[in-house]
Write an enzyme that holds these catalytic residues in place. Structure first.
Site, short mmCIF file in Angstrom:
data_model
loop_
_atom_site.label_atom_id
_atom_site.label_comp_id
_atom_site.label_asym_id
_atom_site.label_seq_id
_atom_site.Cartn_x
_atom_site.Cartn_y
_atom_site.Cartn_z
N ASP A 54 0.86 -1.19 0.00
CA ASP A 54 0.00 0.00 0.00
C ASP A 54 0.89 1.23 0.00
OD1 ASP A 54 -3.25 0.23 0.83
OD2 ASP A 54 -2.09 2.07 1.01
N ASP A 69 4.10 2.84 -4.31
CA ASP A 69 3.18 3.58 -5.17
C ASP A 69 2.97 2.74 -6.41
OD1 ASP A 69 1.86 5.30 -6.89
OD2 ASP A 69 3.12 7.03 -6.44
N VAL A 70 1.79 2.17 -6.57
CA VAL A 70 1.55 1.23 -7.66
C VAL A 70 1.58 1.90 -9.04
CG1 VAL A 70 0.25 -0.33 -6.17
CG2 VAL A 70 -0.98 1.41 -7.50
N TYR A 81 -14.00 5.19 -14.22
CA TYR A 81 -14.11 3.96 -13.44
C TYR A 81 -14.64 2.83 -14.33
CZ TYR A 81 -14.64 1.27 -9.13
OH TYR A 81 -14.53 0.33 -8.13
N LYS A 114 -12.59 -0.59 -15.12
CA LYS A 114 -13.15 -1.85 -14.63
C LYS A 114 -13.63 -2.75 -15.77
CE LYS A 114 -12.21 -1.21 -10.35
NZ LYS A 114 -11.17 -2.04 -9.71
N THR A 170 -17.17 -0.11 2.61
CA THR A 170 -15.79 0.33 2.80
C THR A 170 -15.78 1.86 2.83
OG1 THR A 170 -15.25 0.54 0.45
CG2 THR A 170 -15.04 -1.66 1.42
#
Length: 247
Positions: free
Chosen positions: A39, A65-66, A157, A161, A192
């Site tokens: 993360d 940091d992805v 998004y 996705k 969440t």
């Protein structure tokens, strides 16, 4: 049915500091895995690791940091070298910007694509050599009902996705001869903090009572990875009973 045992397997989970990522870490810990918790938030991911380590589970926190390709490759290499193998990668990290196309900035669009779609590619690219050498491995990518439906003000998004479903299907074909399985989880709304960031935009928030516990979705991930190796769960759609976006 004899489940594929996960005891002693190494599972890398992105977005591990909260939400579905944290729930997935806890589910795999209970299944006997060793965890690499990835993360960008250092303190929260350390907290998650400390929590599972208190249950006599091996877990390492990896700040990464992805969006940074070099950071992803070095993180995966470090985990592989530390444990000697890498068996499971679960790409949970995600972000959303809920704006109409005319209002969304180019930076917001690029950020969502980098985190939601490019990062799973980077982790797969980094993990495949380890898994190919082992002739076994499992990559789980998280899509959303936004990857099979559409509504206003969520174009980026939807793009990411929907894209992750296509990416996973292609990746699954590439991994077959090496014994690498790929699963796409397609969850509906979860309880969440994902929705918190939208409150100041005047967007109606879903009723929490009609959302599903991320721990339940984490169990579906666990199920897909435990299916005997002669089979593969290609895609798994899991929604709350009252999911408003399906069908």
């Amino acid at each position: 049915m004899k489940e594929h045992t996960l005891k002693g397997k190494v599972a890398l989970v992105t977005g591990a500091a909260s939400g579905l990522g944290e729930a997935t870490v806890r589910a795999f810990a209970e299944a006997g895995c060793m965890l690499a918790c990835v993360d960008i938030q250092q303190e929260p991911v350390e907290r998650v690791c400390a929590s599972v380590r208190s249950q006599d589970v091996t877990a390492v926190a990896c700040r990464c940091d992805v969006r940074d390709a070099d950071a992803v490759f070095s993180t995966v290499r470090a985990i592989g070298e530390q444990f000697g193998h890498l068996d499971i990668v679960v790409n949970c990290a995600a972000v959303d910007f809920t704006y109409a196309v005319e209002e969304m900035t180019v930076e917001q669009w690029d950020t969502a694509l980098h985190i939601n779609l490019r990062a799973p590619f980077l982790f797969a690219k980094a993990a495949f050599p380890w898994m190919r050498q082992q002739h076994t491995g499992h990559i789980v990518n998280i899509s959303s009902t936004a990857g099979v439906r559409a509504w206003a003000n969520s174009s980026v998004y939807h793009a990411t996705k929907w894209g992750i479903i296509g990416f996973s299907r292609g990746l699954s074909v590439e991994g077959r001869e090496a014994g690498i399985r790929v699963t796409t989880i397609i969850p509906g709304g979860m309880r969440t903090h994902f929705f918190d960031r939208f409150q100041d935009q005047g967007i109606p928030m879903p009723d929490p009572e009609k959302l599903q516990d991320p721990a339940t979705v984490a169990q579906s991930i666990l199920y897909a990875v435990q299916v005997p190796v002669e089979s593969a769960v290609q895609e798994l759609l899991i929604t709350p009973v009252d999911e408003s976006s399906w069908p």
